[in-house]
Scaffold this motif. Structure first.
Motif, PDB file in Angstrom:
ATOM      1  N   UNK A   3       0.830  -1.203   0.000  1.00 28.68           N
ATOM      2  CA  UNK A   3       0.000   0.000   0.000  1.00 28.68           C
ATOM      3  C   UNK A   3       0.866   1.255   0.000  1.00 28.68           C
ATOM      4  N   UNK A   4       2.037   1.173   0.619  1.00 27.29           N
ATOM      5  CA  UNK A   4       2.909   2.340   0.731  1.00 27.29           C
ATOM      6  C   UNK A   4       3.853   2.435  -0.475  1.00 27.29           C
ATOM      7  N   UNK A   5       3.831   3.564  -1.182  1.00 29.65           N
ATOM      8  CA  UNK A   5       4.698   3.739  -2.362  1.00 29.65           C
ATOM      9  C   UNK A   5       6.183   3.572  -2.046  1.00 29.65           C
ATOM     10  N   UNK A   6       6.629   4.002  -0.863  1.00 26.23           N
ATOM     11  CA  UNK A   6       8.050   3.885  -0.516  1.00 26.23           C
ATOM     12  C   UNK A   6       8.486   2.426  -0.436  1.00 26.23           C
ATOM     13  N   UNK A   7       7.628   1.572   0.090  1.00 27.63           N
ATOM     14  CA  UNK A   7       7.950   0.144   0.179  1.00 27.63           C
ATOM     15  C   UNK A   7       8.014  -0.447  -1.219  1.00 27.63           C
ATOM     16  N   UNK A   8       7.039  -0.126  -2.060  1.00 28.57           N
ATOM     17  CA  UNK A   8       7.058  -0.625  -3.442  1.00 28.57           C
ATOM     18  C   UNK A   8       8.325  -0.176  -4.162  1.00 28.57           C
ATOM     19  N   UNK A   9       8.691   1.067  -3.976  1.00 28.47           N
ATOM     20  CA  UNK A   9       9.878   1.618  -4.637  1.00 28.47           C
ATOM     21  C   UNK A   9      11.145   0.883  -4.177  1.00 28.47           C
ATOM     22  N   UNK A  46       5.597 -13.167  -6.446  1.00 25.49           N
ATOM     23  CA  UNK A  46       4.968 -11.938  -5.959  1.00 25.49           C
ATOM     24  C   UNK A  46       5.509 -11.668  -4.563  1.00 25.49           C
ATOM     25  N   UNK A  47       5.777 -10.414  -4.268  1.00 25.33           N
ATOM     26  CA  UNK A  47       6.161 -10.003  -2.922  1.00 25.33           C
ATOM     27  C   UNK A  47       5.016  -9.179  -2.369  1.00 25.33           C
ATOM     28  N   UNK A  48       4.523  -9.578  -1.192  1.00 31.13           N
ATOM     29  CA  UNK A  48       3.359  -8.919  -0.593  1.00 31.13           C
ATOM     30  C   UNK A  48       3.759  -8.319   0.743  1.00 31.13           C
ATOM     31  N   UNK A  49       3.562  -7.020   0.890  1.00 32.33           N
ATOM     32  CA  UNK A  49       3.834  -6.316   2.147  1.00 32.33           C
ATOM     33  C   UNK A  49       2.513  -5.848   2.730  1.00 32.33           C
ATOM     34  N   UNK A  50       1.766  -6.774   3.181  1.00 35.96           N
ATOM     35  CA  UNK A  50       0.534  -6.428   3.886  1.00 35.96           C
ATOM     36  C   UNK A  50      -0.024  -7.694   4.477  1.00 35.96           C
ATOM     37  N   UNK A  51      -0.675  -7.549   5.579  1.00 38.83           N
ATOM     38  CA  UNK A  51      -1.297  -8.711   6.186  1.00 38.83           C
ATOM     39  C   UNK A  51      -2.697  -8.848   5.618  1.00 38.83           C
ATOM     40  N   UNK A  52      -3.265  -9.975   5.872  1.00 35.50           N
ATOM     41  CA  UNK A  52      -4.643 -10.161   5.442  1.00 35.50           C
ATOM     42  C   UNK A  52      -4.764 -11.049   4.240  1.00 35.50           C
ATOM     43  N   UNK A  53      -5.656 -10.695   3.393  1.00 33.14           N
ATOM     44  CA  UNK A  53      -6.113 -11.532   2.302  1.00 33.14           C
ATOM     45  C   UNK A  53      -5.083 -11.695   1.193  1.00 33.14           C
ATOM     46  N   UNK A  54      -4.785 -12.948   0.874  1.00 34.62           N
ATOM     47  CA  UNK A  54      -3.924 -13.243  -0.270  1.00 34.62           C
ATOM     48  C   UNK A  54      -4.750 -13.857  -1.392  1.00 34.62           C
ATOM     49  N   UNK A  55      -6.052 -13.584  -1.367  1.00 35.28           N
ATOM     50  CA  UNK A  55      -6.958 -14.139  -2.358  1.00 35.28           C
ATOM     51  C   UNK A  55      -6.488 -13.833  -3.775  1.00 35.28           C
ATOM     52  N   UNK A  56      -6.519 -14.855  -4.591  1.00 32.74           N
ATOM     53  CA  UNK A  56      -6.121 -14.697  -5.977  1.00 32.74           C
ATOM     54  C   UNK A  56      -4.634 -14.888  -6.212  1.00 32.74           C
ATOM     55  N   UNK A  57      -3.861 -15.045  -5.130  1.00 26.87           N
ATOM     56  CA  UNK A  57      -2.417 -15.210  -5.270  1.00 26.87           C
ATOM     57  C   UNK A  57      -1.940 -16.582  -4.801  1.00 26.87           C
ATOM     58  N   UNK A  58      -2.840 -17.420  -4.324  1.00 25.66           N
ATOM     59  CA  UNK A  58      -2.442 -18.685  -3.707  1.00 25.66           C
ATOM     60  C   UNK A  58      -1.747 -19.639  -4.675  1.00 25.66           C
ATOM     61  N   UNK A  59      -1.967 -19.492  -5.953  1.00 28.49           N
ATOM     62  CA  UNK A  59      -1.336 -20.373  -6.933  1.00 28.49           C
ATOM     63  C   UNK A  59       0.056 -19.888  -7.341  1.00 28.49           C
ATOM     64  N   UNK A  60       0.465 -18.728  -6.826  1.00 29.55           N
ATOM     65  CA  UNK A  60       1.749 -18.128  -7.186  1.00 29.55           C
ATOM     66  C   UNK A  60       2.787 -18.327  -6.090  1.00 29.55           C
ATOM     67  N   UNK A  61       4.052 -18.188  -6.450  1.00 24.86           N
ATOM     68  CA  UNK A  61       5.110 -18.154  -5.448  1.00 24.86           C
ATOM     69  C   UNK A  61       5.059 -16.777  -4.798  1.00 24.86           C
ATOM     70  N   UNK A  62       5.079 -16.742  -3.465  1.00 24.77           N
ATOM     71  CA  UNK A  62       4.883 -15.491  -2.729  1.00 24.77           C
ATOM     72  C   UNK A  62       5.941 -15.337  -1.645  1.00 24.77           C
ATOM     73  N   UNK A  63       6.471 -14.132  -1.532  1.00 26.98           N
ATOM     74  CA  UNK A  63       7.251 -13.737  -0.369  1.00 26.98           C
ATOM     75  C   UNK A  63       6.355 -12.785   0.404  1.00 26.98           C
TER      76      UNK A  63
END
Length: 105
Positions: A3-9, A46-63
């Motif tokens: 959600x935070x642009x600085x983290x994405x950057x 995919x790299x995810x920086x947030x807690x909660x729902x990972x819906x739609x990403x379960x078939x992918x490799x995720x950090x």
């Protein structure tokens, strides 16, 4: 996904430095946005920086970036790695390499 642009950057810069000029990094502010993109162009991971729902990403490799990785904790699936914050560029790239190696086995 962050959600935070600085983290994405920051994550994007780390990945581009790791992958050289051939690295393609796509950013999304939500897991829904990432899932929609992945439906059209499947990513290597995919790299995810947030807690909660990972819906739609379960078939992918995720950090999954988390506030704290409990001692001895393992990821929920073989296609997921946990990365505790704060983290360095080296820790991020090591997590990526481990995730990609794990899938090659």
């Amino acid at each position: 996904v962050a959600a935070e642009p600085d983290v994405r950057r920051y994550v994007g810069e780390c990945l581009r430095a790791r992958g050289g000029t051939d690295a393609r990094v796509h950013e999304a502010a939500t897991t829904r946005g990432a899932a929609e993109f992945a439906g059209h162009t499947p990513p290597d991971f995919v790299i995810v920086d947030q807690s909660g729902d990972l819906e739609g990403l379960s078939h992918l490799r995720v950090i999954l970036i988390v506030d704290e990785v409990p001692y001895g904790a393992t990821a929920a699936t073989p296609r997921m790695r946990l990365l505790g914050r704060p983290f360095s560029a080296e820790q991020l790239t090591t997590a990526v390499e481990q995730l990609l190696r794990r899938e090659e086995r």
